[in-house]
Motif scaffolding. Structure first.
Motif, PDB file in Angstrom:
ATOM      1  N   GLN A   1     -60.574-106.787  49.291  1.00 34.68           N
ATOM      2  CA  GLN A   1     -60.915-106.164  48.018  1.00 34.68           C
ATOM      3  C   GLN A   1     -62.030-105.145  48.236  1.00 34.68           C
ATOM      4  OE1 GLN A   1     -61.913-109.014  45.032  1.00 34.68           O
ATOM      5  NE2 GLN A   1     -61.533-107.597  43.341  1.00 34.68           N
ATOM      6  N   VAL A   2     -62.016-104.099  47.398  1.00 39.03           N
ATOM      7  CA  VAL A   2     -63.013-103.033  47.505  1.00 39.03           C
ATOM      8  C   VAL A   2     -63.574-102.746  46.116  1.00 39.03           C
ATOM      9  CG1 VAL A   2     -63.475-100.688  48.248  1.00 39.03           C
ATOM     10  CG2 VAL A   2     -61.710-102.027  49.423  1.00 39.03           C
ATOM     11  N   GLN A   3     -64.889-102.720  46.016  1.00 42.23           N
ATOM     12  CA  GLN A   3     -65.531-102.247  44.786  1.00 42.23           C
ATOM     13  C   GLN A   3     -66.019-100.825  45.006  1.00 42.23           C
ATOM     14  OE1 GLN A   3     -66.528-105.628  45.855  1.00 42.23           O
ATOM     15  NE2 GLN A   3     -64.789-106.164  44.568  1.00 42.23           N
ATOM     16  N   LEU A   4     -65.848-100.005  43.982  1.00 47.11           N
ATOM     17  CA  LEU A   4     -66.248 -98.605  44.050  1.00 47.11           C
ATOM     18  C   LEU A   4     -67.237 -98.329  42.916  1.00 47.11           C
ATOM     19  CD1 LEU A   4     -62.708 -97.046  44.590  1.00 47.11           C
ATOM     20  CD2 LEU A   4     -64.453 -97.444  46.340  1.00 47.11           C
ATOM     21  N   VAL A   5     -68.377 -97.749  43.268  1.00 42.71           N
ATOM     22  CA  VAL A   5     -69.407 -97.435  42.271  1.00 42.71           C
ATOM     23  C   VAL A   5     -69.676 -95.944  42.308  1.00 42.71           C
ATOM     24  CG1 VAL A   5     -71.764 -97.846  41.516  1.00 42.71           C
ATOM     25  CG2 VAL A   5     -70.429 -99.718  42.518  1.00 42.71           C
ATOM     26  N   GLU A   6     -69.460 -95.300  41.182  1.00 43.16           N
ATOM     27  CA  GLU A   6     -69.607 -93.857  41.090  1.00 43.16           C
ATOM     28  C   GLU A   6     -70.976 -93.478  40.538  1.00 43.16           C
ATOM     29  OE1 GLU A   6     -64.909 -93.629  39.816  1.00 43.16           O
ATOM     30  OE2 GLU A   6     -66.543 -93.603  38.363  1.00 43.16           O
ATOM     31  N   SER A   7     -71.399 -92.282  40.876  1.00 43.27           N
ATOM     32  CA  SER A   7     -72.615 -91.704  40.305  1.00 43.27           C
ATOM     33  C   SER A   7     -72.434 -90.197  40.221  1.00 43.27           C
ATOM     34  CB  SER A   7     -73.843 -92.070  41.145  1.00 43.27           C
ATOM     35  OG  SER A   7     -73.710 -91.584  42.459  1.00 43.27           O
ATOM     36  N   GLY A   8     -73.245 -89.576  39.395  1.00 44.49           N
ATOM     37  CA  GLY A   8     -73.131 -88.149  39.177  1.00 44.49           C
ATOM     38  C   GLY A   8     -72.403 -87.878  37.873  1.00 44.49           C
ATOM     39  N   CYS A  22     -69.364 -91.655  45.344  1.00 42.92           N
ATOM     40  CA  CYS A  22     -68.695 -92.941  45.158  1.00 42.92           C
ATOM     41  C   CYS A  22     -69.016 -93.806  46.368  1.00 42.92           C
ATOM     42  CB  CYS A  22     -67.194 -92.727  45.034  1.00 42.92           C
ATOM     43  SG  CYS A  22     -66.214 -94.235  44.950  1.00 42.92           S
ATOM     44  N   ALA A  23     -69.632 -94.953  46.103  1.00 45.71           N
ATOM     45  CA  ALA A  23     -70.000 -95.872  47.177  1.00 45.71           C
ATOM     46  C   ALA A  23     -69.011 -97.025  47.232  1.00 45.71           C
ATOM     47  CB  ALA A  23     -71.406 -96.406  46.947  1.00 45.71           C
ATOM     48  N   ALA A  24     -68.511 -97.296  48.430  1.00 41.79           N
ATOM     49  CA  ALA A  24     -67.555 -98.389  48.624  1.00 41.79           C
ATOM     50  C   ALA A  24     -68.274 -99.641  49.110  1.00 41.79           C
ATOM     51  CB  ALA A  24     -66.497 -97.977  49.641  1.00 41.79           C
ATOM     52  N   SER A  25     -67.696-100.792  48.786  1.00 35.86           N
ATOM     53  CA  SER A  25     -68.339-102.058  49.130  1.00 35.86           C
ATOM     54  C   SER A  25     -68.025-102.516  50.546  1.00 35.86           C
ATOM     55  CB  SER A  25     -67.909-103.149  48.149  1.00 35.86           C
ATOM     56  OG  SER A  25     -66.502-103.340  48.204  1.00 35.86           O
ATOM     57  N   ARG A  26     -67.175-101.761  51.247  1.00 34.53           N
ATOM     58  CA  ARG A  26     -66.892-102.084  52.629  1.00 34.53           C
ATOM     59  C   ARG A  26     -66.879-100.803  53.448  1.00 34.53           C
ATOM     60  NH1 ARG A  26     -63.084-105.655  52.864  1.00 34.53           N
ATOM     61  NH2 ARG A  26     -62.864-105.399  55.099  1.00 34.53           N
ATOM     62  N   CYS A  95     -63.077 -92.253  40.998  1.00 31.56           N
ATOM     63  CA  CYS A  95     -62.993 -92.464  42.437  1.00 31.56           C
ATOM     64  C   CYS A  95     -61.914 -93.507  42.701  1.00 31.56           C
ATOM     65  CB  CYS A  95     -64.333 -92.963  42.945  1.00 31.56           C
ATOM     66  SG  CYS A  95     -64.379 -93.381  44.703  1.00 31.56           S
ATOM     67  N   TYR A  96     -61.186 -93.357  43.819  1.00 35.63           N
ATOM     68  CA  TYR A  96     -60.186 -94.357  44.164  1.00 35.63           C
ATOM     69  C   TYR A  96     -60.107 -94.499  45.666  1.00 35.63           C
ATOM     70  CZ  TYR A  96     -56.597 -91.249  46.054  1.00 35.63           C
ATOM     71  OH  TYR A  96     -55.896 -90.376  46.858  1.00 35.63           O
ATOM     72  N   CYS A  97     -59.500 -95.570  46.109  1.00 38.56           N
ATOM     73  CA  CYS A  97     -59.207 -95.711  47.528  1.00 38.56           C
ATOM     74  C   CYS A  97     -57.970 -96.587  47.689  1.00 38.56           C
ATOM     75  CB  CYS A  97     -60.385 -96.293  48.303  1.00 38.56           C
ATOM     76  SG  CYS A  97     -60.668 -98.057  48.047  1.00 38.56           S
ATOM     77  N   THR A  98     -57.313 -96.427  48.810  1.00 41.26           N
ATOM     78  CA  THR A  98     -56.220 -97.314  49.168  1.00 41.26           C
ATOM     79  C   THR A  98     -56.626 -98.107  50.400  1.00 41.26           C
ATOM     80  OG1 THR A  98     -55.152 -95.595  50.493  1.00 41.26           O
ATOM     81  CG2 THR A  98     -54.453 -95.816  48.219  1.00 41.26           C
ATOM     82  N   TYR A  99     -56.433 -99.401  50.315  1.00 40.52           N
ATOM     83  CA  TYR A  99     -56.832-100.305  51.386  1.00 40.52           C
ATOM     84  C   TYR A  99     -55.821-101.419  51.445  1.00 40.52           C
ATOM     85  CZ  TYR A  99     -59.525-103.920  53.806  1.00 40.52           C
ATOM     86  OH  TYR A  99     -59.945-104.900  54.674  1.00 40.52           O
ATOM     87  N   ARG A 100     -55.172-101.544  52.599  1.00 44.17           N
ATOM     88  CA  ARG A 100     -54.167-102.590  52.795  1.00 44.17           C
ATOM     89  C   ARG A 100     -53.153-102.615  51.658  1.00 44.17           C
ATOM     90  NH1 ARG A 100     -57.479-107.760  55.420  1.00 44.17           N
ATOM     91  NH2 ARG A 100     -58.241-106.632  57.260  1.00 44.17           N
ATOM     92  N   ASP A 101     -52.586-101.442  51.361  1.00 36.73           N
ATOM     93  CA  ASP A 101     -51.500-101.278  50.390  1.00 36.73           C
ATOM     94  C   ASP A 101     -51.914-101.483  48.939  1.00 36.73           C
ATOM     95  OD1 ASP A 101     -49.233-102.826  52.741  1.00 36.73           O
ATOM     96  OD2 ASP A 101     -49.719-100.699  52.453  1.00 36.73           O
ATOM     97  N   TYR A 102     -53.199-101.642  48.671  1.00 35.11           N
ATOM     98  CA  TYR A 102     -53.673-101.739  47.295  1.00 35.11           C
ATOM     99  C   TYR A 102     -54.504-100.502  46.967  1.00 35.11           C
ATOM    100  CZ  TYR A 102     -52.198-106.609  46.973  1.00 35.11           C
ATOM    101  OH  TYR A 102     -51.445-107.754  46.942  1.00 35.11           O
ATOM    102  N   THR A 103     -54.492-100.152  45.684  1.00 36.04           N
ATOM    103  CA  THR A 103     -55.301 -99.043  45.201  1.00 36.04           C
ATOM    104  C   THR A 103     -56.405 -99.594  44.316  1.00 36.04           C
ATOM    105  OG1 THR A 103     -53.440 -97.505  45.270  1.00 36.04           O
ATOM    106  CG2 THR A 103     -55.313 -96.903  43.892  1.00 36.04           C
ATOM    107  N   TYR A 104     -57.609 -99.166  44.575  1.00 37.91           N
ATOM    108  CA  TYR A 104     -58.786 -99.597  43.823  1.00 37.91           C
ATOM    109  C   TYR A 104     -59.394 -98.394  43.119  1.00 37.91           C
ATOM    110  CZ  TYR A 104     -58.275-103.712  46.768  1.00 37.91           C
ATOM    111  OH  TYR A 104     -57.775-104.819  47.406  1.00 37.91           O
ATOM    112  N   TRP A 105     -59.991 -98.660  41.950  1.00 38.65           N
ATOM    113  CA  TRP A 105     -60.540 -97.581  41.128  1.00 38.65           C
ATOM    114  C   TRP A 105     -61.985 -97.854  40.762  1.00 38.65           C
ATOM    115  CZ3 TRP A 105     -57.579 -93.337  40.230  1.00 38.65           C
ATOM    116  CH2 TRP A 105     -56.213 -93.459  40.444  1.00 38.65           C
ATOM    117  N   GLY A 106     -62.745 -96.759  40.656  1.00 38.70           N
ATOM    118  CA  GLY A 106     -64.071 -96.844  40.087  1.00 38.70           C
ATOM    119  C   GLY A 106     -63.986 -96.864  38.574  1.00 38.70           C
ATOM    120  N   GLN A 107     -65.145 -96.940  37.928  1.00 35.93           N
ATOM    121  CA  GLN A 107     -65.184 -97.078  36.473  1.00 35.93           C
ATOM    122  C   GLN A 107     -65.002 -95.754  35.759  1.00 35.93           C
ATOM    123  OE1 GLN A 107     -67.781 -97.039  38.459  1.00 35.93           O
ATOM    124  NE2 GLN A 107     -69.495 -95.975  37.474  1.00 35.93           N
TER     125      GLN A 107
END
Length: 115
Positions: A1-8, A22-26, A95-107
């Motif tokens: 799992q990945v958490q994404l925190v945006e700023s700006g 965008c800062a990722a948790s991993r 912000c988004y990322c794909t990691y191990r076939d999943y897509t994660y989104w920031g707020q």
């Protein structure tokens, strides 16, 4: 799992600049793709820019030459530098990322370009 925190984001006049981060948790070494989408209320979310495997960049035609995406491996962040902003760039940026076939989104963060 990945958490994404945006700023700006925020309010800027036409022709101005903003930087989104965008800062990722991993570690982003393990993430396939990171980037940014944007969405205007009532419209579909559209890709703005992304970077794959840490180096291959892709931009929407509407932002080429004005926006630059970059990564900082030490800080596990992806940054979108937005220059020469136009009113039509107004949107919520995700912000988004794909990691191990999943897509994660920031707020999401609001960008408003207006005089």
């Amino acid at each position: 799992q990945v958490q994404l925190v945006e700023s700006g984001g925020g309010l800027v006049q036409p022709g101005g600049s903003l930087r989104l981060s965008c800062a990722a948790s991993r570690t982003i070494f393990s993430i396939n793709v990171m980037g940014w989408y944007r969405q205007v209320s009532g419209k579909e979310r559209e890709l703005v820019a992304n970077v794959a495997s840490g180096s291959t960049t892709n931009y929407a035609d509407s932002v080429k030459g004005r926006f630059t995406i970059s990564t900082d491996n030490a800080k596990n962040t992806v940054t979108l530098q937005m220059n020469s902003l136009k009113p039509e760039d107004t949107a919520v940026y995700y912000c988004y990322c794909t990691y191990r076939d999943y897509t994660y989104w920031g707020q999401g963060t609001q960008v408003t370009v207006s005089s």
